[in-house]
Structures are given as structure tokens and as C-alpha cells.
Scaffold this active site. Structure first.
Site, PDB file in Angstrom:
ATOM      1  N   HIS B  84      34.219  62.109  47.678  1.00 39.83           N
ATOM      2  CA  HIS B  84      32.831  61.869  48.068  1.00 39.83           C
ATOM      3  C   HIS B  84      32.293  60.664  47.315  1.00 39.83           C
ATOM      4  O   HIS B  84      32.531  60.503  46.117  1.00 39.83           O
ATOM      5  CB  HIS B  84      31.958  63.080  47.743  1.00 39.83           C
ATOM      6  N   ASP B 163      21.463  73.972  52.412  1.00 36.33           N
ATOM      7  CA  ASP B 163      21.336  72.555  52.063  1.00 36.33           C
ATOM      8  C   ASP B 163      20.689  71.773  53.193  1.00 36.33           C
ATOM      9  O   ASP B 163      19.874  70.892  52.949  1.00 36.33           O
ATOM     10  CB  ASP B 163      22.696  71.941  51.730  1.00 36.33           C
ATOM     11  N   ARG B 170      13.443  67.726  51.378  1.00 36.71           N
ATOM     12  CA  ARG B 170      13.391  66.731  50.305  1.00 36.71           C
ATOM     13  C   ARG B 170      12.989  65.380  50.856  1.00 36.71           C
ATOM     14  O   ARG B 170      12.174  64.671  50.262  1.00 36.71           O
ATOM     15  CB  ARG B 170      14.740  66.636  49.584  1.00 36.71           C
ATOM     16  N   SER B 185      23.198  69.432  46.318  1.00 38.50           N
ATOM     17  CA  SER B 185      23.361  69.119  47.743  1.00 38.50           C
ATOM     18  C   SER B 185      24.783  68.645  48.024  1.00 38.50           C
ATOM     19  O   SER B 185      25.465  69.159  48.921  1.00 38.50           O
ATOM     20  CB  SER B 185      22.339  68.045  48.135  1.00 38.50           C
ATOM     21  N   LYS B 189      28.266  71.266  49.715  1.00 42.96           N
ATOM     22  CA  LYS B 189      29.078  70.946  50.894  1.00 42.96           C
ATOM     23  C   LYS B 189      30.547  70.791  50.512  1.00 42.96           C
ATOM     24  O   LYS B 189      31.433  71.214  51.257  1.00 42.96           O
ATOM     25  CB  LYS B 189      28.529  69.686  51.566  1.00 42.96           C
TER      26      LYS B 189
END
Lengths: 438, 438
Positions: B84, B163, B170, B185, B189
Site C-alpha cells: 500500500h 471504514d 471524514r 482506515s 482494509k
């Protein structure tokens, strides 16, 4: 009105940077017209809880909230004065102080609230009088102010609608305990209601909504600042609320005690506080030219019986059965009236206001929701209060109930509220002290 | 599950008192099933922004968010590794590092996002390949992971639904910039997507979502802690994002550059970063037994052409036209390709990533909303980047546009992005540094 992204104000508040008047006004307009979402409003409220607001920003916020709906024009009426209490247990001063001020020459056009949390509300108390209406139209409200000089009604639907939405969200989101938010909520309604003079009774102690004295002092100072920044004459009294005010807690029982006080025979703490608040209404609205003159006029209005007559005139004008107040023995009463007996003799050293309120709630005397009001007849009358002696076997208090099971749980709760059997306590209740603006 | 009043957690967070695992789990369950209102969720998000969360509470929160929906079971697959990036400009490392890792023996089953703010998203990049589908079913996603060893798809609807709701709130409420909320967040995931090894690329600098280095470092440490507390092997690289990564910015242009890199001829910064990330995926997933072995396997997968073959296999499996990637000259191209010319000769000393992203946005290359995607063909290719010399009149960069008016405004913006004409800068780009958990 220019439209901004509501996130700008939210982020600035979150970061503790200084806010502008136009940004606050635009945000409040968005709260009113729905452009600001629930999430945005709640996030902003929490940012204020965590980061605070400057006094200047609080005054702008309040002004914008007051301007979000109808703003009453009382300018044609003489010596307009309003009064607000942040709420306590057994606090029926509105029913005493406002008639005194009106009898002395003030125009008192007051909008009040219903019970909140463990604290009672003047509207619930007034509605315990059979027939009395508090849902007046704006026209009816203004007419009564002009003709009687005294009117106490519920808030009209369009008074400070931004506050209505924020208030509901604060209750929902754990953002009630913020000095600037409380101050803005109270003062926005007071500004919109239009009186030139505003007298505030800010409670602190276990029975108050804001318990710490230091925080109540901040709240009082900020409310004075907000009112003065918006062109009003304001005074705030910081008064203790650890024991109930007077001896009666429960809606119609409190009305009865208010009437007794206006007859000259009520509890000394309620009488002293009511005279103090009424005198400042008389002074700040320009009826009297000095504090001493105001004190004298308040006392004269009470002792002459003119204050009681003013309350009766108001009750009649609002459709209530005033004859019950003229002859309290005819007032309706709960079906069960039983004592809490003193077990160990001695002095009463403490009466915990919040526990007394819980006992009244157990009796069914508290408002459960917007729709479900209290039983007007139930409640508690203290036979002995702090600084009084009680022998074993004598009644400490009377419980007024309409249900035997509720009576028993309330009696148990009340037993824990009253501390008796100790040494003579040092001194009686303090009426409080006046506070200067921030 | 026990139900609590959501206000308890909101107030505890607001007051900075310690939170329990069960309270956080119950709140997240309420966010998922709708018991928690928008206002309550937003107030809580703001309380976290203002007061923070302990590392322990952040790990519990993340675990509860991961458990709020489907959790993929990859346990039957060998050497699962995920990757990520917190997002940057020109960041196409997923398209290089994941094929390298997969070619070296990892199973890479990755769910990616779309563009956010000024940063691009892998899904938007992949969808610029004609025919390629990213909306795979869970079954299809798992089948491709098993059969190809490499799949990159959009998130399934039921991945971390808590989320999804908090993320949207948010964005709406100015509560995006909170390290624990960003970490929860991302990691919720990643945990739900099931890989045993997770490699994070945390960007800092003007082109990153979290610009300050110190804050990005906190974020990296916290994400490693959260992953490890939830039983995963995690590494985080802290890498600079002040200039774009590589030379191409814009969806299909970035795919082309990724393919060039897999062919061995891409920009050195992209190649170095991709090899670094892939090597840690190879190491943490257990394909290699040491960092050195992992480095070697990554390089071998790249240089042998097997990584490129793996990307082509993935593109084919997802319905994309792989022949275009085999012969980049056949790739579709924007209608207008024009240079930004250098006015004063000298060294390029800065290329502002955020301004380059703005120029691409002006060309129509950014996602406007969930519904309105980018023009896949437009973008910018830098002819010269930091540390390279340019003579007056030579092209600094090429703009790929489909609209002459957009081309001109983008050219003006790009001119402000590139600082050329100074002295030779001290050193080139730094690939970053690995960070230990909190």
C-alpha cells in the site's frame, strides 16, 4: 449570503485558529437552512468542546444564532427585563422574581424551557396549573406583555432555529458540556426574545448542570460579555445549587411554594434569591436609578401583595385556574402523601440536590421526553433542611406519590439524599455573588 | 453484541480517558449497522482529531473496522503479500513492484483505491487499459490470485463497510488529517484483504497527503504496530514525495512508464523504489530467508522479464488488451502533445509534485467524483527532472491534452511547477528509509 464550504470553519476551529464573524454567520446560516449536514455540525460542536472559542467568536456565534429566526421587537414596551436560570433542583424563582419585577414596573416577556436532565423547567411547572396554556402565538405573547406586563410562555417555533438544531445534536453527540456552546445557546434565545435587560442566575454545585464553580464562573462571565457585546444590559449571579432551592421539588408543589413565597411565608432562601434577581431586573431595566432603590422597590412589590396579584393576572390571561392559587387548599394533590422518617436524631447537614431530583424522577415527576411530560402532582417536600434539627421518628420529608411501588423506591433514594444526625452545621445557604463580564 | 449508548465512547474520547476494546468494537458495530448516527460518528471523529488515540486503541479500532464486513481468507495460498502507498504524484509502483513480487513467488491479491485529492489511484490507472475490469467478484478475485498469482482489483462492496462510512464522513467534516484515523482506515482494509505480509510506502513532502515528515513517520510507525498487533508481518518505508515519482503523470502514461520499467528502461527512481518494496514483500512473505536473498530475487524477476510477463498475465485475466502493453507504440494517445519550453537555460532544481498534479487536473486527468472519472489519455511527461540540465528553447516537459484551452492553462500551471535555470543541485532522489513499529 455568500456560501463557503462548511469544512473551512470546522478545520479552523479544530486547529484553534481565529474565526471571522462572516465565517461564523455563514456556518450558522447553513445550520439553519440545512446546507450544513448533521455530521458537519456535530464535528464542529466537538471541535468547540475540545479547542474552545474566543469570547469574541462566542459573541458573534450567539448573534448569528439569535438572527437565525424570528427576533421579537419589544422596543415599544417600557423597561423590558428577562431572567434566566441555568437550572437547578426546586428552582421556582421565575414564578417569584418575575411577578415582583413586573409589579415594580418592568415589562417581563419571558420565554422558558421545559425540564432538562435532572433539572425542572418553568414551562412544566406552569402547565401543572389546570387550564394554563404556554403555547402562545407571537401576537398573543406580545399582547399579554403589553396588557398584563408579565407573560411566561414556551419558545415559539421560530425562535433561534439554529439553536434548536445544534441543541438536539449536542444532546445526541456528547457535546453538551462546553462553556461557549452553553452560553451561546442560552444567550441566543435571550437576544432573540428582545428584552433590554437580562438577569442570569448561574448555578454551580452537585445539583447544577455545570457543577464546578470555576466553570460556572466562566459561563457567567461569558454570558455577560455576549449580552453586552450585543447591546444589552446584563447581570449574572453565581449561586450555589448543592441542596434544593426552598423545600418543594415537583411541579405543582413548586407552584404552591412560589405562591406561598409571594404571600410572604415561603422559605427564606427562595425569598432572598427571588428578591435579589428581581431587584437587578428592576435596576437594569431602568425602573430604579440605584441598586438600593431597586432593592426597596422589589421588597415593596412583594410585601404589598402586588407581585402575587401580578402572577394571578398572568395565570388568568393564559387560561389557568387562578382561583386554585388564591386558595391553595383547593389545589389537586397526589393520592399518597407519606413521610420519610428520621432514624438517628440530630442536625441535617446535607440534602443532596441531585439525589432529591432522582427521587422525584422515580416518583414520575420528571419529563421523560419531548412528548412524555411529568406527573404534575408528585414530588417531595422537605420538612427539615440543612441547619435544622430532627428527632428520631419525626418526618424529615414528605413524598407525594400516585403509585405505591414508585413511592417505596423513591423513599429509599430520598433516604440517601438527606444526611441527618450530625453536629450543627456552620452556616446557612449563601445567596450567591454577582459576576462581572469576561 | 451488547449495546451501549454511543455517547459514552464519544465522551471518553473527548476527555482523553482510556478506551476499552469492547467499547470500540461496539461503536464500530453501531457505525456499521446504523445505530450510531452521522452526528455521533462525526463528533467522535473530531474528538479523535483533537485528542488522539493510544496505539493500543488504534489497533482495536482497526481490528473492529476490518471485522465489520467480509474478511478474505487467503490462508490456502502461498506467500501472500500486499502493498500500500499513502499516495503521491506519478506513483505507479504497484504496477511494477507487485508483478516483481508475484514473479518471484509471492501471491499478490491486492485491492486498490481510486484517485483521492491530488493523488492518483491504481484502479484509475488500470482502467485506462482498454477492456480491463477491476470490479471482480470475491470468487473471481480469489480464483485469479490462485491461478495467476497476481490480481489488483477495486474493493468489494462489503470490505470494511465501517471504514466506508467513516471515510465518507471524514471527507465531509474536515476530519481527514488525523494519524490514527488514516492508519485505521488503511490498515482495516489491508487486514480484511487477508495477506500475511504487508509492505507500506508512506509518503511525505509537498506531493503527499501527509506532508510533514514527522507526521508521516508517526503514521508509518502506527501502521506497523497495528498490523503486528493483528498478527501480520509489516514493513513501512518512509519515502519523499516532493517531486513526481518517475517522469509520467496521468493514467495511461503512467501504465506505459510502468511497462517500460518492467522492460528495464524506466526512470531510476521508480525502478529503485519498486525493487525495494518488492524485495520486502518477498522477504516478509517467506519466499526469501534473508533481506539479501530477497533483493536478489526481486532483481532477477525484473531483469529476466518474468515480472513483465506476470503483469501481462494479470491484464489478460482481467480482460484488458495486453497486446497494447507488449507494443507500447500501439497505445492510444491524446490528440495534442505539446512541449513546455525552457526559457532560461540551466539545471532543473525543483519539480513541485502538487503543482504538476494540478496541471494534470487542469488537463482533465484527475477523478472529479465517484461517478466522474479522469480522461485516461491526458497527462504530463517530464523531459527533464531534478538534477538534469536544460538549454533555453529545449522542452522541459510534454503536455498530453485533448482540449486546446485546457492545454494552455495547464502549460501555465506546469511552468510554475518546474524551477529551472539554477546551479547544479547537490544530490538526486532518496529512495527512503525503513521504519520500525510504534
Amino acid at each position: 449570503m455568500e456560501t463557503r464550504d462548511p469544512r473551512e470553519l470546522i478545520e479552523a476551529t479544530r486547529d484553534g485558529t481565529s474565526l471571522t464573524e462572516t465565517a461564523l454567520r455563514d456556518f450558522v446560516a447553513g445550520v439553519t437552512d440545512g446546507r450544513v449536514t448533521d455530521g458537519q455540525a456535530a464535528a464542529w460542536l466537538m471541535a468547540v468542546c475540545c479547542r474552545g472559542l474566543s469570547d469574541e467568536a462566542a459573541a458573534w456565534l450567539t448573534s448569528a444564532m439569535a438572527a437565525s429566526g424570528e427576533q421579537l421587537d419589544l422596543s415599544a414596551l417600557p423597561h423590558t427585563a428577562d431572567k434566566h436560570s441555568t437550572g437547578g433542583v426546586g428552582d421556582k424563582t421565575t414564578l417569584v422574581a418575575c411577578p415582583i419585577a413586573a409589579a415594580a414596573g418592568c415589562t417581563v416577556a419571558k420565554m422558558s424551557g421545559r425540564g432538562l436532565g435532572h433539572t425542572g423547567g418553568t414551562i412544566d411547572k406552569l402547565e401543572s396549573i389546570p387550564g394554563l396554556r404556554t403555547d402562545l402565538s407571537t401576537d398573543g405573547f406580545l399582547r399579554q406583555a403589553r396588557e398584563v406586563g408579565l407573560v411566561v410562555a414556551g419558545q415559539t417555533a421560530d425562535l433561534a432555529p439554529a439553536d434548536k438544531r445544534l441543541y438536539a445534536l449536542r444532546n445526541e453527540t456528547g457535546t453538551t458540556e462546553s462553556v461557549p456552546l452553553i452560553a451561546a445557546s442560552v444567550m441566543s434565545k435571550k437576544l432573540a426574545a428582545g428584552a433590554g435587560a437580562i438577569v442570569l442566575d448561574v448555578k454551580w454545585g452537585s445539583g447544577a448542570l455545570v457543577a464546578p464553580r470555576e466553570e460556572a464562573l466562566q459561563l457567567a462571565r461569558l454570558m455577560v460579555h455576549i449580552g453586552e457585546a450585543n447591546g444589552r444590559r446584563v447581570a449574572a449571579l453565581l449561586s450555589p445549587m448543592d441542596r434544593p432551592l426552598g423545600r418543594a421539588v415537583g411541579n405543582l408543589l413548586e407552584v404552591r411554594e412560589a405562591v406561598e413565597t409571594l404571600r410572604g411565608s415561603g422559605p427564606p432562601d427562595l425569598r432572598a434569591l427571588s428578591l435579589e434577581l428581581a431587584a437587578r431586573m428592576i435596576e437594569l431595566s431602568g425602573v430604579a436609578r440605584s441598586p438600593e432603590e431597586a432593592d426597596g422597590r422589589a421588597l415593596e412589590a412583594l410585601e404589598s401583595g402586588r407581585a402575587l396579584a401580578k402572577l394571578l393576572a398572568m395565570v388568568r390571561a393564559q387560561g389557568g385556574d387562578a382561583s386554585l392559587l388564591e386558595d391553595p387548599a383547593r389545589m389537586p394533590c397526589a393520592t399518597l402523601v407519606e413521610p420519610l422518617l428520621c432514624t438517628a436524631g440530630g442536625w441535617v447537614t446535607a440534602v443532596d440536590a441531585r439525589r432529591v431530583a432522582e427521587a422525584v424522577e422515580l416518583l414520575g415527576g420528571a419529563r421523560l421526553s419531548r412528548e412524555v411530560g411529568p406527573d404534575p402532582l408528585v414530588g417531595i417536600v422537605l420538612e427539615r433542611t440543612v441547619g435544622e434539627e430532627c428527632r428520631a421518628g419525626e418526618p424529615l420529608a414528605w413524598l407525594h406519590a400516585n403509585d405505591p411501588a414508585r413511592l417505596e423506591t423513591a423513599r429509599e433514594c430520598l433516604g440517601r439524599a438527606i444526611t441527618a444526625g450530625g453536629e450543627m452545621p456552620a452556616k446557612g445557604a449563601d445567596p450567591g455573588e454577582w459576576v462581572a463580564g469576561a
